[in-house]
Design a protein around this motif. Structure first.
Motif, mmCIF file in Angstrom:
data_model
loop_
_atom_site.group_PDB
_atom_site.id
_atom_site.type_symbol
_atom_site.label_atom_id
_atom_site.label_comp_id
_atom_site.label_asym_id
_atom_site.label_seq_id
_atom_site.Cartn_x
_atom_site.Cartn_y
_atom_site.Cartn_z
ATOM 1 N N ILE A 58 0.840 -1.208 0.000
ATOM 2 C CA ILE A 58 0.000 0.000 0.000
ATOM 3 C C ILE A 58 0.870 1.251 0.000
ATOM 4 O O ILE A 58 0.620 2.213 -0.747
ATOM 5 C CB ILE A 58 -0.931 0.008 1.231
ATOM 6 C CG1 ILE A 58 -1.852 -1.219 1.223
ATOM 7 C CG2 ILE A 58 -1.753 1.299 1.276
ATOM 8 C CD1 ILE A 58 -2.814 -1.262 0.080
ATOM 9 N N LEU A 59 1.908 1.255 0.828
ATOM 10 C CA LEU A 59 2.788 2.421 0.910
ATOM 11 C C LEU A 59 3.525 2.663 -0.402
ATOM 12 O O LEU A 59 3.708 3.810 -0.815
ATOM 13 C CB LEU A 59 3.782 2.238 2.057
ATOM 14 C CG LEU A 59 3.184 2.254 3.466
ATOM 15 C CD1 LEU A 59 4.254 1.941 4.509
ATOM 16 C CD2 LEU A 59 2.538 3.602 3.758
ATOM 17 N N ALA A 63 5.125 5.860 -3.632
ATOM 18 C CA ALA A 63 5.947 5.940 -4.847
ATOM 19 C C ALA A 63 5.091 6.198 -6.079
ATOM 20 O O ALA A 63 5.441 7.013 -6.937
ATOM 21 C CB ALA A 63 6.749 4.655 -5.012
ATOM 22 N N GLY A 64 3.940 5.492 -6.162
ATOM 23 C CA GLY A 64 3.117 5.593 -7.364
ATOM 24 C C GLY A 64 2.379 6.906 -7.508
ATOM 25 O O GLY A 64 2.524 7.615 -8.513
ATOM 26 N N PHE A 65 1.577 7.249 -6.492
ATOM 27 C CA PHE A 65 0.716 8.428 -6.616
ATOM 28 C C PHE A 65 1.415 9.723 -6.189
ATOM 29 O O PHE A 65 1.331 10.728 -6.898
ATOM 30 C CB PHE A 65 -0.563 8.220 -5.811
ATOM 31 C CG PHE A 65 -1.558 7.319 -6.483
ATOM 32 C CD1 PHE A 65 -2.593 7.849 -7.240
ATOM 33 C CD2 PHE A 65 -1.445 5.949 -6.402
ATOM 34 C CE1 PHE A 65 -3.505 7.029 -7.884
ATOM 35 C CE2 PHE A 65 -2.345 5.105 -7.037
ATOM 36 C CZ PHE A 65 -3.377 5.648 -7.779
ATOM 37 N N LEU A 66 2.081 9.715 -5.027
ATOM 38 C CA LEU A 66 2.715 10.956 -4.569
ATOM 39 C C LEU A 66 3.960 11.302 -5.381
ATOM 40 O O LEU A 66 4.081 12.432 -5.878
ATOM 41 C CB LEU A 66 3.086 10.837 -3.089
ATOM 42 C CG LEU A 66 1.981 11.076 -2.065
ATOM 43 C CD1 LEU A 66 2.567 11.094 -0.664
ATOM 44 C CD2 LEU A 66 1.249 12.379 -2.338
ATOM 45 N N ALA A 67 4.883 10.356 -5.500
ATOM 46 C CA ALA A 67 6.151 10.648 -6.170
ATOM 47 C C ALA A 67 6.008 10.718 -7.689
ATOM 48 O O ALA A 67 6.281 11.757 -8.305
ATOM 49 C CB ALA A 67 7.194 9.601 -5.784
ATOM 50 N N SER A 80 3.298 15.966 -12.349
ATOM 51 C CA SER A 80 2.768 17.257 -11.847
ATOM 52 C C SER A 80 1.271 17.210 -11.556
ATOM 53 O O SER A 80 0.540 18.158 -11.851
ATOM 54 C CB SER A 80 3.074 18.375 -12.857
ATOM 55 O OG SER A 80 4.464 18.511 -13.066
ATOM 56 N N MET A 81 0.812 16.110 -10.976
ATOM 57 C CA MET A 81 -0.609 15.974 -10.659
ATOM 58 C C MET A 81 -1.084 17.059 -9.696
ATOM 59 O O MET A 81 -2.251 17.461 -9.740
ATOM 60 C CB MET A 81 -0.873 14.586 -10.075
ATOM 61 C CG MET A 81 -2.306 14.291 -9.704
ATOM 62 S SD MET A 81 -2.574 12.556 -9.266
ATOM 63 C CE MET A 81 -1.477 12.360 -7.859
ATOM 64 N N GLU A 87 -3.955 14.465 -2.163
ATOM 65 C CA GLU A 87 -4.514 14.447 -0.808
ATOM 66 C C GLU A 87 -5.031 13.057 -0.435
ATOM 67 O O GLU A 87 -4.795 12.569 0.677
ATOM 68 C CB GLU A 87 -5.643 15.471 -0.699
ATOM 69 C CG GLU A 87 -6.215 15.593 0.711
ATOM 70 C CD GLU A 87 -7.286 16.666 0.815
ATOM 71 O OE1 GLU A 87 -8.023 16.653 1.815
ATOM 72 O OE2 GLU A 87 -7.393 17.510 -0.106
ATOM 73 N N ALA A 88 -5.726 12.404 -1.355
ATOM 74 C CA ALA A 88 -6.238 11.060 -1.091
ATOM 75 C C ALA A 88 -5.085 10.074 -0.886
ATOM 76 O O ALA A 88 -5.144 9.205 -0.005
ATOM 77 C CB ALA A 88 -7.119 10.604 -2.252
ATOM 78 N N ALA A 89 -4.031 10.213 -1.676
ATOM 79 C CA ALA A 89 -2.870 9.331 -1.525
ATOM 80 C C ALA A 89 -2.219 9.528 -0.163
ATOM 81 O O ALA A 89 -1.813 8.560 0.494
ATOM 82 C CB ALA A 89 -1.860 9.600 -2.641
#
Length: 205
Positions: free
Chosen positions: A141-142, A147-151, A158-159, A169-171
């Protein structure tokens, strides 16, 4: 020496009495403290990610559009210095989306198994395997949301610049919940790390 024995009995009983409750099924606090919290948190994350995967499978189009827009970077500030990163190939976008769903499904299955192992461990003792499987699932999950959504999504594509397709925010919420669960799973304590026969073993498994 008889007086010493009497004092021992008066102040808490014999060593046999003192040991009662430490065997299987006797240490109720050890079995229902941190292990119970770890069970509930692992189960909660398992339920959440299972519903996320199920939703993405049964309502494929909704988050498909999200992934497409994030990868295409078509709702960002469109900075020429960044737009070279965009992925506009529909097949490649959809392949990424399918990979995300597969990862979510795998994480859900691992965490469901971990929850079952925690529940069995609460009854029978021996929580080492439940802890290992929980750790694997929570790290999945982390990795997905960190790594996937935040990074990758948030920074590389540039999401964070998008008003309509911003999942940062959801991530972050998902990372926080999984992180808390992982901490609880590994907290030391009377009912934390267990040794043989499910009894408490300070500092290791």
């Amino acid at each position: 020496m008889a007086g010493t024995d009497n004092n021992a009995n008066a102040n808490g009983g014999s060593t046999t009495d003192a040991g009662k409750g430490a065997g299987p099924g006797g240490d109720t606090h050890g079995r229902t403290g941190l292990p119970l919290a770890a069970t509930l948190l692992t189960g909660t994350v398992a339920l959440y990610i299972a519903l996320v995967a199920f939703g993405n499978i049964t309502d494929f189009d909704t988050n498909q559009q999200f992934v497409r827009h994030v990868l295409a970077m078509d709702t960002t500030f469109r900075d020429p210095d960044l737009m070279w990163r965009a992925i506009t190939s529909r097949p490649l976008q959809d392949a990424v989306y399918v990979a995300i769903i597969a990862w979510e499904t795998a994480a859900a299955l691992v965490l469901i198994l971990a929850t079952v192992l925690w529940a069995l461990g609460l009854r029978r003792g021996g929580l080492a395997r439940a802890r290992r499987v929980s750790t694997l699932g929570l790290l999945m999950i982390l990795v997905l949301f960190g790594a996937g959504f935040l990074a990758i999504g948030g920074e590389w594509f540039s999401m964070w610049q998008s008003k309509n397709w911003n999942g940062v925010e959801a991530a972050a919420r998902n990372i926080m919940v999984a992180g808390i669960a992982l901490l609880v799973v590994h907290l030391p304590g009377r009912g934390g790390r267990t040794g043989e026969n499910g009894r408490s073993a300070p500092g290791g498994e």
